[in-house]
Design a protein around this motif. Structure first.
Motif, mmCIF file in Angstrom:
data_model
loop_
_atom_site.group_PDB
_atom_site.id
_atom_site.type_symbol
_atom_site.label_atom_id
_atom_site.label_comp_id
_atom_site.label_asym_id
_atom_site.label_seq_id
_atom_site.Cartn_x
_atom_site.Cartn_y
_atom_site.Cartn_z
ATOM 1 N N ARG A 1 0.832 -1.195 0.000
ATOM 2 C CA ARG A 1 0.000 0.000 0.000
ATOM 3 C C ARG A 1 0.868 1.245 0.000
ATOM 4 O O ARG A 1 1.965 1.215 0.539
ATOM 5 C CB ARG A 1 -0.901 -0.019 1.233
ATOM 6 N N PRO A 2 0.378 2.347 -0.541
ATOM 7 C CA PRO A 2 -0.867 2.482 -1.296
ATOM 8 C C PRO A 2 -0.628 2.301 -2.799
ATOM 9 O O PRO A 2 0.510 2.234 -3.257
ATOM 10 C CB PRO A 2 -1.262 3.929 -1.012
ATOM 11 N N MET A 3 -1.734 2.267 -3.567
ATOM 12 C CA MET A 3 -1.659 2.383 -5.008
ATOM 13 C C MET A 3 -1.761 3.868 -5.348
ATOM 14 O O MET A 3 -2.523 4.602 -4.727
ATOM 15 C CB MET A 3 -2.811 1.617 -5.660
ATOM 16 N N PHE A 4 -0.964 4.299 -6.343
ATOM 17 C CA PHE A 4 -0.954 5.709 -6.750
ATOM 18 C C PHE A 4 -1.572 5.867 -8.137
ATOM 19 O O PHE A 4 -1.418 4.999 -9.003
ATOM 20 C CB PHE A 4 0.481 6.246 -6.812
ATOM 21 N N THR A 5 -2.255 6.978 -8.343
ATOM 22 C CA THR A 5 -2.738 7.304 -9.687
ATOM 23 C C THR A 5 -1.536 7.546 -10.603
ATOM 24 O O THR A 5 -0.437 7.861 -10.141
ATOM 25 C CB THR A 5 -3.633 8.547 -9.683
ATOM 26 N N SER B 1 -0.436 2.938 -10.556
ATOM 27 C CA SER B 1 -1.393 2.237 -11.407
ATOM 28 C C SER B 1 -0.747 2.030 -12.773
ATOM 29 O O SER B 1 -0.023 2.884 -13.278
ATOM 30 C CB SER B 1 -2.663 3.078 -11.559
ATOM 31 N N SER B 2 -1.018 0.893 -13.386
ATOM 32 C CA SER B 2 -0.449 0.623 -14.712
ATOM 33 C C SER B 2 -1.253 1.289 -15.825
ATOM 34 O O SER B 2 -0.875 1.202 -17.000
ATOM 35 C CB SER B 2 -0.370 -0.888 -14.958
ATOM 36 N N ALA B 3 -2.364 1.937 -15.489
ATOM 37 C CA ALA B 3 -3.186 2.594 -16.506
ATOM 38 C C ALA B 3 -2.429 3.752 -17.148
ATOM 39 O O ALA B 3 -1.799 4.562 -16.464
ATOM 40 C CB ALA B 3 -4.486 3.096 -15.885
ATOM 41 N N LYS B 4 -2.477 3.831 -18.467
ATOM 42 C CA LYS B 4 -1.925 4.983 -19.165
ATOM 43 C C LYS B 4 -2.744 6.222 -18.827
ATOM 44 O O LYS B 4 -3.869 6.129 -18.321
ATOM 45 C CB LYS B 4 -1.966 4.759 -20.687
ATOM 46 N N SER B 5 -2.205 7.377 -19.126
ATOM 47 C CA SER B 5 -2.972 8.607 -18.936
ATOM 48 C C SER B 5 -4.071 8.672 -19.999
ATOM 49 O O SER B 5 -3.985 8.011 -21.036
ATOM 50 C CB SER B 5 -2.062 9.827 -19.031
ATOM 51 N N PRO B 6 -5.123 9.458 -19.768
ATOM 52 C CA PRO B 6 -6.252 9.486 -20.710
ATOM 53 C C PRO B 6 -5.876 9.785 -22.154
ATOM 54 O O PRO B 6 -6.357 9.126 -23.070
ATOM 55 C CB PRO B 6 -7.165 10.569 -20.125
ATOM 56 N N HIS B 7 -5.006 10.782 -22.392
ATOM 57 C CA HIS B 7 -4.741 11.116 -23.790
ATOM 58 C C HIS B 7 -3.945 10.021 -24.493
ATOM 59 O O HIS B 7 -4.088 9.812 -25.702
ATOM 60 C CB HIS B 7 -4.055 12.487 -23.909
ATOM 61 N N GLN B 8 -3.112 9.293 -23.738
ATOM 62 C CA GLN B 8 -2.392 8.173 -24.341
ATOM 63 C C GLN B 8 -3.362 7.022 -24.639
ATOM 64 O O GLN B 8 -3.252 6.354 -25.667
ATOM 65 C CB GLN B 8 -1.274 7.707 -23.420
ATOM 66 N N ASP C 1 4.083 0.062 -18.127
ATOM 67 C CA ASP C 1 4.927 -0.203 -16.955
ATOM 68 C C ASP C 1 5.886 0.971 -16.818
ATOM 69 O O ASP C 1 6.872 1.083 -17.545
ATOM 70 C CB ASP C 1 5.700 -1.516 -17.131
ATOM 71 N N GLN C 2 5.575 1.866 -15.900
ATOM 72 C CA GLN C 2 6.351 3.103 -15.777
ATOM 73 C C GLN C 2 7.803 2.851 -15.395
ATOM 74 O O GLN C 2 8.676 3.680 -15.672
ATOM 75 C CB GLN C 2 5.703 4.046 -14.753
ATOM 76 N N GLU C 3 8.093 1.717 -14.775
ATOM 77 C CA GLU C 3 9.472 1.425 -14.401
ATOM 78 C C GLU C 3 10.371 1.276 -15.632
ATOM 79 O O GLU C 3 11.582 1.485 -15.551
ATOM 80 C CB GLU C 3 9.526 0.153 -13.543
ATOM 81 N N THR C 4 9.776 0.940 -16.776
ATOM 82 C CA THR C 4 10.566 0.773 -18.002
ATOM 83 C C THR C 4 10.686 2.057 -18.822
ATOM 84 O O THR C 4 11.434 2.096 -19.792
ATOM 85 C CB THR C 4 9.935 -0.312 -18.902
#
Length: 572
Positions: free
Chosen positions: A291-295, A317-324, A566-569
């Protein structure tokens, strides 16, 4: 309280208040360049000088405290001449290219130069422009720097990155990137707050209008444009449109007037983001993940985490941003027909953000259909294009965004202000858990403001406590992350926005010198949300149809391929 006179009028001021503060409270205008409330009161520019009775030298109003019986004159001939001389000294180290400067219309120095009737420069010199990576989304021209230190103060005291520093003193002082580093090595999150707080054209964004113009002129290109939620709250400001005139419908018509083939609303993709991120959070709550999960929709926050707090990147979160997400959906659904016609799809995002220019270039944000987004324009660039094309926005009729990617909900609209992503996510996450829509007040996060380090709230969702927090501004973010790491707060879900107030206060928004407009812009988005007939992302019929016809289900195979990362990459 102390009593003093300003221009012959008796006024009262709090003890410790500056002359500038007392004058503002009394409705007396004193010009400033370097001053920023509570952040930068160094008296460097000397444009705010005033006469104080009994004192031989003029005083800088921004950092001279009031005292009982003080008599201040702000508008004598001597004061005016001193300000003129000080402005001329500033101009002597400033490359004045107003006709070709991106900030010509919003430059505080140019405005004061005109106000004080300066037509000659007896101390004129030609400072060097300096070396800079012109491909970096943030651009600096040192020949236009007036050493006001506003960028240094904003970056260090508000945004916690401390990218800017200074060397030397007196006439030899100059602002530099810290430690003599290249800008891409200095830990810049690309929030763009230094740009919006710079009084001149020393700091600007990379100009991507030519790239978009080339696409618009190419008959073999299908141009698709999308507009972020926060844009509708600010795009009309430099055009003289009142907020009630600068409607989303009029904005859609303005985009068509520029020649774009398809005009979509990123609010739709904000709803799509909620379906993915909300579903991800529901899974997260039943897991043993840290914890926690971040936007993850703010690339300035993602860069900040990767550069300054890498230990938290795995919790995004692994979700892309809206425009992407929108770019990926557009490219993948339009590609076959475009290929058949011998054309290619070019996606342009109009964003209130500088970091989005970085984000669209991240190679990991692509699918089999190519990179998600081809170019990002700031709101300032959008407004400039409208002027270039001589679009009279006051005369435009309102039209709808193109469908099926144009319908959105109020939940998508509030993405543009701090707390909006969290509120929208909770509206749908609670439904996904309980099968019932929560009351709006249950998920309300409008208490989030950049003046508070963070705001917390606990919800009871079907007997499960959900602890959330919201922070905007990277200085506030750092405080929250430090508290999480120290075990001082225990949270499940956290929303972070890099810019104070969220995207409404973004580094790509219109600039109004020494005016913080995030709160009034946020109120505009809240009003649009309240007036919307659809206010839950999961009730958007076009979102439901996209899943039924193309994506399958949230977090499914196609959704994963198109809408997650995957933001780590990510490359930095």
């Amino acid at each position: 309280m102390v009593a003093l006179t300003i221009d012959g009028r008796t006024v009262e001021a709090r003890e410790g208040m500056t002359i500038l503060g007392a004058a503002k409270a009394a409705g007396v205008d004193i010009p400033t360049l370097c001053w920023m409330k509570k952040i930068n009161d160094i008296g460097a520019c000397r444009v705010c000088v005033v006469e104080v009775e009994g004192e031989e030298r003029m005083a800088a109003a921004c950092n001279t405290p009031v005292r009982e019986g003080m008599s201040v004159r702000t508008n004598t001939p001597a004061v005016v001449r001193a300000r003129q001389t000080n402005l001329q000294m500033i101009l002597s180290e400033h490359r004045s290219e107003c006709t070709t400067c991106a900030r010509s219309e919003t430059c505080a120095l140019r405005q004061l130069t005109a106000d004080f009737g300066i037509q000659t420069l007896p101390f004129a010199a030609e400072p060097p422009k300096g070396v800079w990576d012109e491909e970096f989304p943030l651009v600096r021209d040192s020949s236009k720097c007036i050493k006001c230190m506003r960028c240094v103060a904003e970056c260090e005291k508000v945004q916690h990155c401390a990218v800017w520093d200074f060397t030397g003193s007196g006439p030899h002082m100059k602002v530099t990137v810290k430690d003599g580093l290249r800008i891409d090595e200095a830990g810049c999150a690309l929030c763009g707050q230094c740009i919006t707080h710079c009084p001149t054209g020393a700091l600007t964004v990379r100009r991507d209008i030519p790239k978009v113009m080339d696409a618009l002129a190419d008959p073999d290109v299908i141009t698709v444009v999308q507009v972020a939620p926060a844009v509708r709250a600010a795009w009309g400001e430099p055009l003289g449109l009142a907020r009630e005139e600068a409607t989303p419908g009029r904005m859609a018509t303005a985009l068509r007037a520029l020649g774009f083939d398809r005009v979509f609303d990123t609010d739709f993709a904000a709803d799509l983001t909620i379906m993915e991120e909300g579903s991800e959070f529901v899974q997260f709550m039943s897991s043993e993940k840290k914890r926690p999960m971040f936007t993850s929709c703010c690339p300035g926050w993602v860069r900040f985490a990767k550069l300054h707090y890498p230990q938290f990147v795995g919790q995004l979160s692994s979700a892309k941003s809206p425009h992407q997400m929108m770019g990926a959906v557009v490219k993948n659904t339009m590609k076959a027909a475009a290929d058949e016609d011998g054309k290619r799809v070019f996606v342009v995002s109009i964003m209130p953000c500088v970091a989005k220019k970085y984000e669209c270039d991240v190679p990991q944000l692509s699918t089999e259909a190519g990179r998600d987004v081809d170019a990002v324009l700031t709101v300032r660039e959008f407004d400039r294009m409208l002027k270039m094309f001589r679009v009279d926005c006051t005369a435009l009729e309102e039209t709808e965004f193109d469908n099926p990617l144009g319908l959105s909900t109020g939940a998508g609209t509030i993405f543009g202000r701090t707390g909006g992503v969290m509120e929208a996510a909770l509206r749908s996450a609670v439904f996904l858990i309980t099968g019932e829509n929560p009351d709006f007040s249950t998920c309300d996060t409008t208490a989030s403001t950049p003046e508070k380090p963070w705001v917390t709230k606990e919800l009871d969702v079907a007997g499960t406590p959900v602890r959330i927090a919201v922070a905007s501004g990277l200085g506030n973010t750092a405080k929250l992350l430090d508290a999480i790491e120290a075990g001082e707060v225990d949270l499940d879900f956290v929303e972070i926005m890099a810019c104070p107030g969220g995207c409404v206060g973004g580094g790509g928004q219109p600039i109004a010198f020494n005016q913080e407009l995030a709160s009034s812009r946020a109120a505009n988005l809240n009003a649009l949300d309240a007036a919307d007939t659809l206010r839950y992302s999961h009730e958007n019929p076009d979102i439901q149809k996209l899943y039924a016809d193309v994506l399958g289900e949230p977090l499914g195979h196609t959704s994963h391929e198109w809408l997650h990362t995957d933001q780590e990459t990510w490359d930095i």
